[in-house]
Design a protein around this motif. Sequence first.
Motif, PDB file in Angstrom:
ATOM      1  N   ARG A 170     -22.007  -6.887  13.124  1.00  0.00           N
ATOM      2  CA  ARG A 170     -22.751  -6.722  11.865  1.00  0.00           C
ATOM      3  C   ARG A 170     -23.603  -5.448  11.858  1.00  0.00           C
ATOM      4  O   ARG A 170     -23.747  -4.813  10.824  1.00  0.00           O
ATOM      5  CB  ARG A 170     -23.661  -7.917  11.612  1.00  0.00           C
ATOM      6  CG  ARG A 170     -22.940  -9.169  11.257  1.00  0.00           C
ATOM      7  CD  ARG A 170     -23.895 -10.225  10.713  1.00  0.00           C
ATOM      8  NE  ARG A 170     -23.173 -11.340  10.169  1.00  0.00           N
ATOM      9  CZ  ARG A 170     -22.515 -11.335   9.018  1.00  0.00           C
ATOM     10  NH1 ARG A 170     -22.504 -10.268   8.277  1.00  0.00           N
ATOM     11  NH2 ARG A 170     -21.872 -12.389   8.603  1.00  0.00           N
ATOM     12  N   ASN A 171     -24.164  -5.095  13.003  1.00  0.00           N
ATOM     13  CA  ASN A 171     -25.142  -4.004  13.051  1.00  0.00           C
ATOM     14  C   ASN A 171     -24.632  -2.708  13.641  1.00  0.00           C
ATOM     15  O   ASN A 171     -25.354  -1.712  13.644  1.00  0.00           O
ATOM     16  CB  ASN A 171     -26.378  -4.467  13.825  1.00  0.00           C
ATOM     17  CG  ASN A 171     -27.047  -5.641  13.152  1.00  0.00           C
ATOM     18  OD1 ASN A 171     -27.159  -5.692  11.935  1.00  0.00           O
ATOM     19  ND2 ASN A 171     -27.469  -6.614  13.940  1.00  0.00           N
TER      20      ASN A 171
ATOM     21  N   HIS B 270     -14.656 -10.821   7.045  1.00  0.00           N
ATOM     22  CA  HIS B 270     -13.955  -9.596   6.656  1.00  0.00           C
ATOM     23  C   HIS B 270     -14.755  -8.367   7.078  1.00  0.00           C
ATOM     24  O   HIS B 270     -15.975  -8.393   7.108  1.00  0.00           O
ATOM     25  CB  HIS B 270     -13.770  -9.511   5.138  1.00  0.00           C
ATOM     26  CG  HIS B 270     -13.255 -10.759   4.510  1.00  0.00           C
ATOM     27  ND1 HIS B 270     -11.969 -11.201   4.670  1.00  0.00           N
ATOM     28  CD2 HIS B 270     -13.868 -11.666   3.730  1.00  0.00           C
ATOM     29  CE1 HIS B 270     -11.806 -12.322   4.005  1.00  0.00           C
ATOM     30  NE2 HIS B 270     -12.946 -12.631   3.435  1.00  0.00           N
ATOM     31  N   LEU B 271     -14.030  -7.287   7.345  1.00  0.00           N
ATOM     32  CA  LEU B 271     -14.623  -5.970   7.494  1.00  0.00           C
ATOM     33  C   LEU B 271     -14.079  -5.119   6.357  1.00  0.00           C
ATOM     34  O   LEU B 271     -12.925  -5.283   5.950  1.00  0.00           O
ATOM     35  CB  LEU B 271     -14.237  -5.326   8.827  1.00  0.00           C
ATOM     36  CG  LEU B 271     -14.637  -6.055  10.100  1.00  0.00           C
ATOM     37  CD1 LEU B 271     -14.166  -5.264  11.317  1.00  0.00           C
ATOM     38  CD2 LEU B 271     -16.119  -6.280  10.155  1.00  0.00           C
ATOM     39  N   TYR B 272     -14.916  -4.216   5.855  1.00  0.00           N
ATOM     40  CA  TYR B 272     -14.473  -3.293   4.811  1.00  0.00           C
ATOM     41  C   TYR B 272     -14.651  -1.861   5.286  1.00  0.00           C
ATOM     42  O   TYR B 272     -15.637  -1.535   5.947  1.00  0.00           O
ATOM     43  CB  TYR B 272     -15.285  -3.482   3.530  1.00  0.00           C
ATOM     44  CG  TYR B 272     -14.965  -4.745   2.767  1.00  0.00           C
ATOM     45  CD1 TYR B 272     -13.804  -4.842   2.000  1.00  0.00           C
ATOM     46  CD2 TYR B 272     -15.835  -5.827   2.793  1.00  0.00           C
ATOM     47  CE1 TYR B 272     -13.513  -6.006   1.288  1.00  0.00           C
ATOM     48  CE2 TYR B 272     -15.557  -6.986   2.083  1.00  0.00           C
ATOM     49  CZ  TYR B 272     -14.396  -7.060   1.334  1.00  0.00           C
ATOM     50  OH  TYR B 272     -14.111  -8.212   0.626  1.00  0.00           O
ATOM     51  N   PHE B 273     -13.691  -1.022   4.898  1.00  0.00           N
ATOM     52  CA  PHE B 273     -13.720   0.418   5.158  1.00  0.00           C
ATOM     53  C   PHE B 273     -13.396   1.112   3.837  1.00  0.00           C
ATOM     54  O   PHE B 273     -12.656   0.565   3.025  1.00  0.00           O
ATOM     55  CB  PHE B 273     -12.633   0.829   6.168  1.00  0.00           C
ATOM     56  CG  PHE B 273     -12.517  -0.073   7.364  1.00  0.00           C
ATOM     57  CD1 PHE B 273     -13.343   0.099   8.457  1.00  0.00           C
ATOM     58  CD2 PHE B 273     -11.571  -1.090   7.401  1.00  0.00           C
ATOM     59  CE1 PHE B 273     -13.231  -0.720   9.573  1.00  0.00           C
ATOM     60  CE2 PHE B 273     -11.452  -1.916   8.503  1.00  0.00           C
ATOM     61  CZ  PHE B 273     -12.286  -1.731   9.596  1.00  0.00           C
TER      62      PHE B 273
ATOM     63  N   GLY C 281      -6.964  -8.569  13.517  1.00  0.00           N
ATOM     64  CA  GLY C 281      -6.702  -9.160  12.219  1.00  0.00           C
ATOM     65  C   GLY C 281      -5.689  -8.366  11.436  1.00  0.00           C
ATOM     66  O   GLY C 281      -4.998  -7.498  11.962  1.00  0.00           O
ATOM     67  N   VAL C 282      -5.642  -8.688  10.159  1.00  0.00           N
ATOM     68  CA  VAL C 282      -4.712  -8.057   9.236  1.00  0.00           C
ATOM     69  C   VAL C 282      -5.525  -7.234   8.247  1.00  0.00           C
ATOM     70  O   VAL C 282      -6.494  -7.726   7.657  1.00  0.00           O
ATOM     71  CB  VAL C 282      -3.860  -9.116   8.513  1.00  0.00           C
ATOM     72  CG1 VAL C 282      -2.968  -8.476   7.461  1.00  0.00           C
ATOM     73  CG2 VAL C 282      -3.029  -9.900   9.518  1.00  0.00           C
ATOM     74  N   ALA C 283      -5.122  -5.981   8.058  1.00  0.00           N
ATOM     75  CA  ALA C 283      -5.828  -5.067   7.155  1.00  0.00           C
ATOM     76  C   ALA C 283      -4.919  -4.701   5.991  1.00  0.00           C
ATOM     77  O   ALA C 283      -3.741  -4.374   6.186  1.00  0.00           O
ATOM     78  CB  ALA C 283      -6.262  -3.812   7.905  1.00  0.00           C
TER      79      ALA C 283
ATOM     80  N   ARG D  77      -9.600  -3.962   3.475  1.00  0.00           N
ATOM     81  CA  ARG D  77     -10.253  -5.177   3.989  1.00  0.00           C
ATOM     82  C   ARG D  77      -9.485  -5.655   5.211  1.00  0.00           C
ATOM     83  O   ARG D  77      -8.273  -5.817   5.169  1.00  0.00           O
ATOM     84  CB  ARG D  77     -10.257  -6.281   2.928  1.00  0.00           C
ATOM     85  CG  ARG D  77     -11.002  -7.542   3.428  1.00  0.00           C
ATOM     86  CD  ARG D  77     -10.934  -8.676   2.451  1.00  0.00           C
ATOM     87  NE  ARG D  77      -9.603  -9.260   2.504  1.00  0.00           N
ATOM     88  CZ  ARG D  77      -9.005  -9.836   1.471  1.00  0.00           C
ATOM     89  NH1 ARG D  77      -9.578  -9.885   0.284  1.00  0.00           N
ATOM     90  NH2 ARG D  77      -7.797 -10.355   1.606  1.00  0.00           N
ATOM     91  N   LEU D  78     -10.216  -5.847   6.301  1.00  0.00           N
ATOM     92  CA  LEU D  78      -9.643  -6.411   7.518  1.00  0.00           C
ATOM     93  C   LEU D  78     -10.070  -7.869   7.581  1.00  0.00           C
ATOM     94  O   LEU D  78     -11.267  -8.163   7.639  1.00  0.00           O
ATOM     95  CB  LEU D  78     -10.146  -5.642   8.746  1.00  0.00           C
ATOM     96  CG  LEU D  78      -9.480  -5.912  10.090  1.00  0.00           C
ATOM     97  CD1 LEU D  78      -9.850  -4.815  11.076  1.00  0.00           C
ATOM     98  CD2 LEU D  78      -9.768  -7.251  10.679  1.00  0.00           C
ATOM     99  N   ASP D  79      -9.114  -8.774   7.524  1.00  0.00           N
ATOM    100  CA  ASP D  79      -9.388 -10.204   7.664  1.00  0.00           C
ATOM    101  C   ASP D  79      -9.366 -10.546   9.146  1.00  0.00           C
ATOM    102  O   ASP D  79      -8.325 -10.429   9.798  1.00  0.00           O
ATOM    103  CB  ASP D  79      -8.344 -11.028   6.909  1.00  0.00           C
ATOM    104  CG  ASP D  79      -8.353 -10.740   5.412  1.00  0.00           C
ATOM    105  OD1 ASP D  79      -9.429 -10.449   4.871  1.00  0.00           O
ATOM    106  OD2 ASP D  79      -7.270 -10.793   4.791  1.00  0.00           O
ATOM    107  N   ILE D  80     -10.509 -10.942   9.670  1.00  0.00           N
ATOM    108  CA  ILE D  80     -10.649 -11.193  11.104  1.00  0.00           C
ATOM    109  C   ILE D  80      -9.946 -12.496  11.489  1.00  0.00           C
ATOM    110  O   ILE D  80     -10.216 -13.549  10.921  1.00  0.00           O
ATOM    111  CB  ILE D  80     -12.135 -11.255  11.509  1.00  0.00           C
ATOM    112  CG1 ILE D  80     -12.825  -9.925  11.191  1.00  0.00           C
ATOM    113  CG2 ILE D  80     -12.273 -11.622  12.989  1.00  0.00           C
ATOM    114  CD1 ILE D  80     -14.345  -9.972  11.350  1.00  0.00           C
TER     115      ILE D  80
END
Length: 164
Positions: free
Chosen positions: A26-27, A55-58, A102-104, A147-150
């Motif tokens: 997160r940080n 999720h992660l976003y880029f 994950g899948v991006a 979006r990367l789905d963890i």
Amino acid sequence: MSVSKFRPVRRVDRMWPENEAVELLRNGEYGFLAMCSPEGYGYGIPLSYVCDGEHLYFHCAPEGHKLDALAVEPRVSFCVVGSTRVIPRQFTTAYQSVHVFGVARLVDDDDERRHALRLLVQKYSPEYVEIAEKYIAASFGRTAVIRLDIEHLSGKCKKIPQEG
């Protein structure tokens, strides 16, 4: 009994509690996205990112090597390294890291894209939210969001007491 598609951590003694690994995720300031290029080579790049639940976003340009790679193979990994300290006398390094798999995919929904861009602003430029809204609006048509789905997360650390 199901078999995980993810390898177990070899050095179990260095596994980091999940809550601490998630905190680093997160940080963290940036991480490395690892993909397979369309030519079959590994392709890893440092990216700014934001974590939103699972999720992660880029953000990126709407075309390029990264998107070409994801179109061929959306399964990726992403690694964030926290504090490190080389210990020359012991020939080792103290470190913290978190690795996600994950899948991006490219985000097509405009509302989700705006949401991700606003999250990135809140993380990296919270004092400029008002100005950022104008910037987001002006560059929205030429900004893509991934979006990367963890699917899997693991953290490792090596703690070495301070000498002295």
